[in-house]
Write a protein that holds these residues in place. Structure first.
Motif, mmCIF file in Angstrom:
data_model
loop_
_atom_site.group_PDB
_atom_site.id
_atom_site.type_symbol
_atom_site.label_atom_id
_atom_site.label_comp_id
_atom_site.label_asym_id
_atom_site.label_seq_id
_atom_site.Cartn_x
_atom_site.Cartn_y
_atom_site.Cartn_z
ATOM 1 N N LEU A 138 0.711 -1.378 0.057
ATOM 2 C CA LEU A 138 0.000 0.077 0.048
ATOM 3 C C LEU A 138 0.810 1.309 -0.103
ATOM 4 C CD1 LEU A 138 -2.712 -0.999 2.694
ATOM 5 C CD2 LEU A 138 -2.900 -0.891 0.095
ATOM 6 N N PHE A 139 2.252 1.085 0.285
ATOM 7 C CA PHE A 139 2.905 2.322 0.481
ATOM 8 C C PHE A 139 3.751 2.859 -0.958
ATOM 9 C CE2 PHE A 139 2.695 1.146 5.093
ATOM 10 C CZ PHE A 139 2.755 2.513 5.519
ATOM 11 N N GLY A 140 3.199 1.980 -1.898
ATOM 12 C CA GLY A 140 3.656 2.379 -3.385
ATOM 13 C C GLY A 140 4.587 1.576 -3.760
ATOM 14 N N ILE A 141 4.754 1.306 -5.376
ATOM 15 C CA ILE A 141 5.499 0.499 -5.921
ATOM 16 C C ILE A 141 7.177 0.523 -5.880
ATOM 17 C CG2 ILE A 141 5.627 1.785 -8.159
ATOM 18 C CD1 ILE A 141 5.029 -2.075 -7.722
ATOM 19 N N GLN A 142 7.486 1.892 -5.731
ATOM 20 C CA GLN A 142 8.856 1.999 -5.551
ATOM 21 C C GLN A 142 9.345 1.206 -4.457
ATOM 22 O OE1 GLN A 142 9.229 6.394 -6.335
ATOM 23 N NE2 GLN A 142 10.958 5.878 -7.559
ATOM 24 N N LYS A 143 9.043 1.498 -3.119
ATOM 25 C CA LYS A 143 9.119 0.972 -1.895
ATOM 26 C C LYS A 143 8.987 -0.463 -2.067
ATOM 27 C CE LYS A 143 8.146 4.776 1.202
ATOM 28 N NZ LYS A 143 7.659 5.712 0.111
ATOM 29 N N ILE A 290 -1.681 -10.052 -8.578
ATOM 30 C CA ILE A 290 -2.914 -10.188 -8.516
ATOM 31 C C ILE A 290 -3.745 -9.023 -8.313
ATOM 32 C CG2 ILE A 290 -4.858 -11.267 -6.888
ATOM 33 C CD1 ILE A 290 -2.770 -13.345 -6.104
ATOM 34 N N SER A 291 -3.337 -7.820 -7.619
ATOM 35 C CA SER A 291 -3.837 -6.607 -7.585
ATOM 36 C C SER A 291 -4.056 -5.973 -9.046
ATOM 37 C CB SER A 291 -3.322 -5.837 -6.467
ATOM 38 O OG SER A 291 -1.791 -5.534 -6.729
ATOM 39 N N ARG A 292 -2.856 -6.124 -9.636
ATOM 40 C CA ARG A 292 -2.868 -5.446 -11.032
ATOM 41 C C ARG A 292 -3.659 -6.175 -12.067
ATOM 42 N NH1 ARG A 292 0.390 -3.450 -6.986
ATOM 43 N NH2 ARG A 292 1.484 -1.653 -7.482
ATOM 44 N N MET A 293 -4.021 -7.360 -11.776
ATOM 45 C CA MET A 293 -4.856 -7.991 -12.880
ATOM 46 C C MET A 293 -6.326 -7.697 -12.358
ATOM 47 S SD MET A 293 -5.339 -10.194 -15.085
ATOM 48 C CE MET A 293 -3.656 -10.990 -15.573
ATOM 49 N N MET A 294 -6.678 -7.660 -11.006
ATOM 50 C CA MET A 294 -7.710 -7.133 -10.683
ATOM 51 C C MET A 294 -8.322 -5.482 -11.057
ATOM 52 S SD MET A 294 -8.193 -8.244 -6.579
ATOM 53 C CE MET A 294 -8.395 -9.989 -6.079
ATOM 54 N N ALA A 305 -16.199 -2.830 -10.836
ATOM 55 C CA ALA A 305 -15.536 -1.750 -10.948
ATOM 56 C C ALA A 305 -14.693 -1.042 -10.035
ATOM 57 C CB ALA A 305 -16.641 -0.580 -11.818
ATOM 58 N N PHE A 306 -15.021 -1.263 -8.721
ATOM 59 C CA PHE A 306 -14.375 -0.534 -7.770
ATOM 60 C C PHE A 306 -12.985 -1.170 -7.479
ATOM 61 C CE2 PHE A 306 -16.711 -4.196 -5.403
ATOM 62 C CZ PHE A 306 -15.838 -4.774 -5.040
ATOM 63 N N LEU A 307 -12.505 -2.173 -8.230
ATOM 64 C CA LEU A 307 -11.425 -2.782 -8.079
ATOM 65 C C LEU A 307 -10.453 -1.956 -9.005
ATOM 66 C CD1 LEU A 307 -12.050 -6.658 -8.445
ATOM 67 C CD2 LEU A 307 -11.259 -5.358 -6.550
ATOM 68 N N GLN A 308 -10.922 -0.927 -9.855
ATOM 69 C CA GLN A 308 -9.952 -0.207 -10.459
ATOM 70 C C GLN A 308 -9.279 1.059 -9.817
ATOM 71 O OE1 GLN A 308 -11.688 2.167 -14.078
ATOM 72 N NE2 GLN A 308 -13.799 1.570 -13.094
ATOM 73 N N THR A 309 -10.063 1.425 -8.587
ATOM 74 C CA THR A 309 -9.570 2.307 -7.818
ATOM 75 C C THR A 309 -8.312 2.320 -7.401
ATOM 76 O OG1 THR A 309 -11.622 2.187 -6.591
ATOM 77 C CG2 THR A 309 -9.848 3.515 -5.491
ATOM 78 N N VAL A 310 -7.482 3.628 -7.831
ATOM 79 C CA VAL A 310 -6.002 3.832 -7.703
ATOM 80 C C VAL A 310 -5.802 5.120 -6.384
ATOM 81 C CG1 VAL A 310 -3.843 4.492 -8.509
ATOM 82 C CG2 VAL A 310 -5.490 3.187 -9.888
ATOM 83 N N GLY A 320 -7.782 -3.213 -4.723
ATOM 84 C CA GLY A 320 -7.375 -4.499 -5.196
ATOM 85 C C GLY A 320 -6.264 -5.339 -4.055
ATOM 86 N N ILE A 321 -5.407 -4.311 -3.578
ATOM 87 C CA ILE A 321 -4.248 -4.902 -2.758
ATOM 88 C C ILE A 321 -4.865 -5.500 -1.464
ATOM 89 C CG2 ILE A 321 -2.363 -4.387 -1.336
ATOM 90 C CD1 ILE A 321 -1.673 -2.405 -3.592
ATOM 91 N N ILE A 322 -5.914 -4.872 -0.967
ATOM 92 C CA ILE A 322 -6.624 -5.020 0.249
ATOM 93 C C ILE A 322 -7.376 -6.298 0.160
ATOM 94 C CG2 ILE A 322 -8.066 -4.270 1.983
ATOM 95 C CD1 ILE A 322 -7.309 -1.334 1.622
ATOM 96 N N ILE A 323 -8.038 -6.442 -1.081
ATOM 97 C CA ILE A 323 -8.879 -7.347 -1.233
ATOM 98 C C ILE A 323 -8.066 -8.819 -1.591
ATOM 99 C CG2 ILE A 323 -10.517 -8.568 -2.852
ATOM 100 C CD1 ILE A 323 -11.942 -6.027 -2.956
ATOM 101 N N THR A 324 -6.860 -8.423 -2.412
ATOM 102 C CA THR A 324 -6.017 -9.661 -2.397
ATOM 103 C C THR A 324 -5.485 -10.034 -1.240
ATOM 104 O OG1 THR A 324 -5.393 -8.679 -4.669
ATOM 105 C CG2 THR A 324 -3.747 -10.231 -3.679
ATOM 106 N N GLY A 325 -4.982 -9.323 -0.249
ATOM 107 C CA GLY A 325 -4.411 -9.623 1.117
ATOM 108 C C GLY A 325 -5.528 -10.341 1.902
#
Length: 413
Positions: A138-143, A290-294, A305-310, A320-325
């Motif tokens: 949840l803290f960003g792709i770079q981290k 998985i979260s990116r596929m969602m 559609a809520f899975l596209q939230t960024v 997507g990350i939270i639901i995946t987890g």
């Protein structure tokens, strides 16, 4: 929080790290022992065959990702070059196989880590890993990229230590007889080991977050596959030479069996640490993929559609990350559905078959590796699928039908 685009933050090094983190896991620490059991020392030939087929598939995926640098990988390619049905099939099968595998990997991590730190139950460590890696995402792709590189570095160093510790203890007699189970054994080992290489697809799934994807993704895929093949080969040759294939196949942790027979200082501890970080690396890459596929499937309304939230600040698909987890957590606590795990072979072959078909449909000017690569990749997938048990194929078909039923219901909402 509102919808925003993802950010291109991953470099070539980060992309290779994601690929290696996805590949160097249960495959090298577990599947090598299974492959040794079905073919003897000749599983080295199966490893080479698996690596060649994986390379064809990887080049097809790289060629596609260079032109279609969006999240979702083969899901997007199937949609844009074949039909929406092919695209959905790829995305749905990816989610099923990776979610189920993530639960298994989380359980594996707990089993290994509890040996290092026996202060809590394996399940407690498994649950803790899922929660912490979900939060980290949840803290960003770079981290996440930096965390992944650190995890992969520890795993690689542990395996290299095992290789160099084992070379002096090798016995050439352990390579005879070389192929006690004939060609059938070699073919079965190739099929088993192919699935250990398939993590490189995670790079293509993250295409929307890679800098200069047209150049970076093909390079990352090639570097990842070559590195993985060389590492698997080195570890496998040393493992056979040190303990032989019968000993490798006798337990569920072949590399720990090898380490236990060596006298190098701390080698058993190092291998256990490497196994723990390997499982963490796979789990982290699963949450990312998985979260990116969602996200991709939510954009096309194939999933809610809520899975596209960024997230507006971290620029990651936070929902997507939270639901995946949460799903991985449930699978970890209650156990992965065994019938889904068994069908993973079918789902992966279907996924890569669609990728190769998509690559064949690309215009000639986009086929940077020519038509031969996707043709050979598709042929390899089809040949391996013929060897699958009928119940595995039928389970995969049933799961696919269920997926299309879910898609119909989501479209009606």
């Amino acid at each position: 929080m509102r919808e925003h685009g993802l950010v291109r933050a991953l470099t070539l090094k980060d992309a290779v790290g994601v690929g290696l983190g996805a590949i160097i896991g249960a495959g090298i620490f577990v599947v090598t022992g299974v492959a040794a059991g079905v073919s003897g020392p000749a599983f080295l030939v199966g490893l080479l065959i698996a690596g060649v087929i994986a390379t064809f598939n990887g080049l097809s995926s790289a060629q596609l990702a260079a032109v279609y640098p969006q999240s979702g990988g083969t899901y997007e390619y199937g949609y844009q070059l074949l039909t929406p049905g092919f695209g959905f099939a790829a995305g749905w099968m990816f989610l099923l196989s990776k979610l189920s595998a993530a639960g298994v990997v989380a359980i594996g991590f707990g089993s290994y880590f509890s040996q290092l730190l026996p202060i809590a139950s394996p399940l407690a460590f498994s649950v803790g890993a899922v929660v912490l890696l979900t939060i980290a995402n949840l803290f960003g792709i770079q981290k996440v990229g930096r965390i992944n590189l650190a995890i992969v570095a520890v795993t690689l160093l542990s395996l290299l230590y095992l290789v160099f510790s084992g070379i002096p203890a090798m016995d050439a007699g352990h390579f005879e007889p070389f192929a006690p189970f004939g060609l059938a054994g070699v073919a079965e080992s190739a099929a088993l080991l192919f699935f250990a290489f398939t993590g490189y697809a995670r790079i293509a799934t993250l295409a929307e977050e890679v800098r200069d994807p047209a150049t970076t993704i093909p390079r990352a895929v090639i570097i990842t596959i070559v590195t993985a093949i060389l590492l698997y080969a080195a570890v496998s040759v040393v493992a056979i030479g040190v303990v032989g294939t019968e000993a490798m196949a006798a337990g569920t942790s072949p590399l720990q069996t090898v380490a236990a027979s060596l006298t190098a200082p701390g080698v058993q501890l190092v291998v256990t640490i490497g196994a723990s970080t390997a499982m963490l690396g796979v789990l982290l890459s699963q949450v990312i993929g998985i979260s990116r596929m969602m996200l991709a499937m939510g954009r096309r309304k194939d999933l809610p559609a809520f899975l596209q939230t960024v997230h507006s600040k971290t620029r990651v698909p936070n929902v997507g990350i939270i639901i995946t987890g949460l799903i991985i957590l449930l699978l970890t606590v209650f156990g992965s559905f065994e019938f889904i795990v068994r069908s993973a072979t079918f789902t992966i072959l279907l996924y890569y078959s669609i990728a190769n078909l998509s690559a064949l449909r690309q215009p000639s000017r986009q086929q940077i590796y020519g038509k031969a690569v996707p043709v050979l990749g598709l042929a390899g997938c089809l040949l391996m699928s013929v060897a699958l048990p009928l119940n595995v194929i039928l389970t995969g078909v049933v799961l696919l039908v269920v997926g299309f039923g879910v898609r119909v219901m989501v479209k009606k909402l």
